[in-house]
Motif scaffolding. Structure first.
Motif, mmCIF file in Angstrom:
data_model
loop_
_atom_site.group_PDB
_atom_site.id
_atom_site.type_symbol
_atom_site.label_atom_id
_atom_site.label_comp_id
_atom_site.label_asym_id
_atom_site.label_seq_id
_atom_site.Cartn_x
_atom_site.Cartn_y
_atom_site.Cartn_z
ATOM 1 N N PRO A 1 -19.832 -0.698 16.756
ATOM 2 C CA PRO A 1 -19.120 -1.151 15.555
ATOM 3 C C PRO A 1 -18.958 0.006 14.581
ATOM 4 O O PRO A 1 -19.917 0.726 14.294
ATOM 5 C CB PRO A 1 -20.030 -2.245 14.991
ATOM 6 C CG PRO A 1 -21.402 -1.895 15.488
ATOM 7 C CD PRO A 1 -21.196 -1.262 16.838
ATOM 8 N N ALA A 2 -17.732 0.190 14.118
ATOM 9 C CA ALA A 2 -17.430 1.330 13.251
ATOM 10 C C ALA A 2 -16.758 0.864 11.971
ATOM 11 O O ALA A 2 -16.063 -0.162 11.943
ATOM 12 C CB ALA A 2 -16.526 2.330 13.980
ATOM 13 N N ASP A 3 -16.959 1.635 10.926
ATOM 14 C CA ASP A 3 -16.282 1.455 9.647
ATOM 15 C C ASP A 3 -15.120 2.435 9.627
ATOM 16 O O ASP A 3 -15.316 3.639 9.442
ATOM 17 C CB ASP A 3 -17.265 1.746 8.505
ATOM 18 C CG ASP A 3 -16.625 1.657 7.135
ATOM 19 O OD1 ASP A 3 -16.044 0.600 6.822
ATOM 20 O OD2 ASP A 3 -16.702 2.644 6.374
ATOM 21 N N ALA A 4 -13.905 1.926 9.831
ATOM 22 C CA ALA A 4 -12.734 2.794 9.912
ATOM 23 C C ALA A 4 -12.147 2.998 8.518
ATOM 24 O O ALA A 4 -11.727 2.039 7.871
ATOM 25 C CB ALA A 4 -11.697 2.196 10.839
ATOM 26 N N VAL A 5 -12.123 4.226 8.070
ATOM 27 C CA VAL A 5 -11.642 4.571 6.727
ATOM 28 C C VAL A 5 -10.175 4.978 6.816
ATOM 29 O O VAL A 5 -9.787 5.778 7.674
ATOM 30 C CB VAL A 5 -12.486 5.706 6.136
ATOM 31 C CG1 VAL A 5 -11.911 6.178 4.802
ATOM 32 C CG2 VAL A 5 -13.936 5.257 5.963
ATOM 33 N N THR A 6 -9.363 4.446 5.906
ATOM 34 C CA THR A 6 -7.936 4.750 5.919
ATOM 35 C C THR A 6 -7.369 4.584 4.516
ATOM 36 O O THR A 6 -8.068 4.187 3.584
ATOM 37 C CB THR A 6 -7.203 3.823 6.916
ATOM 38 O OG1 THR A 6 -5.842 4.239 7.052
ATOM 39 C CG2 THR A 6 -7.251 2.376 6.470
ATOM 40 N N ASN A 7 -6.071 4.907 4.356
ATOM 41 C CA ASN A 7 -5.361 4.698 3.085
ATOM 42 C C ASN A 7 -6.067 5.367 1.912
ATOM 43 O O ASN A 7 -6.137 4.812 0.802
ATOM 44 C CB ASN A 7 -5.190 3.211 2.808
ATOM 45 C CG ASN A 7 -4.247 2.507 3.760
ATOM 46 O OD1 ASN A 7 -4.245 1.282 3.840
ATOM 47 N ND2 ASN A 7 -3.451 3.250 4.517
ATOM 48 N N VAL A 8 -6.607 6.568 2.131
ATOM 49 C CA VAL A 8 -7.308 7.306 1.078
ATOM 50 C C VAL A 8 -6.302 8.158 0.304
ATOM 51 O O VAL A 8 -5.601 8.985 0.889
ATOM 52 C CB VAL A 8 -8.411 8.189 1.672
ATOM 53 C CG1 VAL A 8 -9.092 8.995 0.561
ATOM 54 C CG2 VAL A 8 -9.428 7.347 2.422
ATOM 55 N N VAL B 1 -21.435 3.773 12.880
ATOM 56 C CA VAL B 1 -20.703 4.994 12.557
ATOM 57 C C VAL B 1 -19.537 4.637 11.640
ATOM 58 O O VAL B 1 -19.157 3.470 11.511
ATOM 59 C CB VAL B 1 -20.144 5.692 13.829
ATOM 60 C CG1 VAL B 1 -21.266 6.141 14.745
ATOM 61 C CG2 VAL B 1 -19.181 4.777 14.578
ATOM 62 N N ALA B 2 -18.975 5.655 11.000
ATOM 63 C CA ALA B 2 -17.710 5.530 10.292
ATOM 64 C C ALA B 2 -16.734 6.520 10.918
ATOM 65 O O ALA B 2 -17.144 7.558 11.447
ATOM 66 C CB ALA B 2 -17.874 5.808 8.798
#
Length: 413
Positions: A76-83, A113-114
């Motif tokens: 399971p990951a924390d997907a970072v976007t739209n920064v 993880v991210a």
């Protein structure tokens, strides 16, 4: 007045969307249908903004994701976007505040993880992300390939059929699942991904309907799918100079890859094929009789990984050979740091906290870079990014972490 950083409400989302377009130098969308589509994809509990007197001046969003690691396990990951940060509000610590809140919440949620796709290299290392998988893009000079210009189909008993968007939505998800569960660095695709990438869902950008080609094996099984567009360029003397640009090409067998690339190079009037982003060690050039006909036009970092739970992450993947190493991991955010004894091998690993003397000392960003097997421990030691405390420990870790094939993330997110 102080700048307020917090999650975004539904009524604030159009302003958040405007700020996002500003940060990415895109014309503001302002179309209700597109705003609604963006809102449908956003989890407002994970959508953050910075506000100056009520106006959004920075954006940040994350979403649930699955990341395939070495050995085929899924984390399971924390997907970072739209920064984004508006140009009027840079250098005020807004990204740091949004990132800290998101990563802390991800850790509490249980994400191991991210991940993110970094638009600019220098930004994300200071938040513990490391470049874990790269990409390359080739331009194929079709007349130079040495391929038979009379090619009319695969010689392995398979076949290639043209398809439409409905076919892709039907056949693509199962095919991609087969690929991503064997490809370290790959992430999951939900139904909305297929809708967006086949033109069924609005994005605010003009949609150009592409071509689709499906490879089926001799037994009729779908093993590959290519999506591409073509321009309309002609030279002097009415000579075609058209380029086929591949949007996506996925395959679960080398024969499917070979057949799809040969198909693309056999299309009438096409003199150049742009491959889109591929793994840096993609087989493509060596499918051609003359590999030099494929010229690298892009080679860069792509997927970045941030370890949030060192024990879970290190135990989830497999390792090339048996070995033991004690890692002293530094993490300024205090999310994944500590000293750990890793006993690992092809069948899995055990990772426990320890008070033993460390073999290697490294920052969590270097652990992220090493995690999927792409980076070299020995190279990082030579660069001064990893400290070898016990002679020979770097060589042991090198054999443990490196993989024969390089990781690859097929998607931008």
């Amino acid at each position: 007045m102080s700048l307020e950083v917090r999650t975004v409400t539904e009524s604030e989302f159009p302003d958040w969307s405007r700020a996002l377009d500003t940060g990415f130098l895109n014309p503001p969308v302002g179309v209700d249908e597109v705003i609604a589509e963006r809102l449908a994809r956003a989890d407002l509990d994970r959508t953050r903004g910075a506000f100056d007197q009520g106006r959004c001046v920075a954006t940040f969003r994350s979403f649930a994701q699955e990341l395939t690691v070495v050995g085929g396990a899924v984390l399971p990951a924390d997907a970072v976007t739209n920064v984004s940060v508006s140009p009027t509000h840079r250098r005020r610590g807004l990204l740091g505040r949004m990132m800290a809140a998101d990563l802390t919440a991800a850790k509490e949620r249980g994400d191991a993880v991210a991940t993110l796709i970094s638009a600019e290299y220098p930004i994300y290392g200071r938040y513990g992300f490391g470049p874990a998988a790269g990409v390359a893009e080739w331009a194929i000079d079709v007349p130079r390939t040495g391929l038979d210009p009379r090619w009319s189909g695969p010689v392995d008993g398979g076949r290639i059929d043209l398809a439409d968007a409905a076919d892709v939505r039907k056949l693509g998800p199962e095919l991609y699942e087969r690929l991503r569960l064997r490809q370290p660095g790959a992430t999951d695709r939900d139904e909305r991904w297929w809708q967006i990438n086949t033109g069924e869902a609005p994005t605010g950008r003009p949609w150009v309907e592409p071509f689709h080609a499906v490879y089926r094996s001799a037994s009729g099984e779908v093993e590959g799918l290519a999506t591409y567009t073509a321009d309309d360029q002609w030279g002097d003397g009415k000579q075609p100079k058209n380029t086929a640009s591949v949007r996506k090409l996925i395959a679960v067998s080398p024969r499917a890859e070979r057949a799809l690339w040969q198909f693309l190079c056999s299309i009438d009037w096409i003199t150049t094929v742009r491959t889109g982003f591929r793994a840096p060690d993609d087989l493509l050039p060596h499918f051609l009789p003359d590999p030099r006909a494929a010229r690298i036009v892009t080679q860069a970092d792509f997927l970045w990984v941030r370890i949030l739970d060192a024990v879970r992450a290190l135990e989830a993947r497999t390792y090339a050979v048996p070995g033991t190493v004690v890692l002293d991991i530094h993490d300024r955010a205090e999310l994944a740091g500590g000293r750990f004894r890793l006993e690992a091998g092809p069948d899995g690993a055990s990772c426990v906290t320890t008070t033993e003397s460390p073999d290697l000392v490294l920052d969590v960003r270097e652990l992220g870079a090493l995690y999927l097997g792409d980076e070299s421990v020995l190279r990082l030691v030579a660069l001064g990014a990893v400290s070898e405390e016990r002679p020979g420990a770097a060589a042991v870790a090198e054999r443990l972490f490196r993989t024969p094939r390089r990781p690859w993330c097929p998607d931008v997110f």
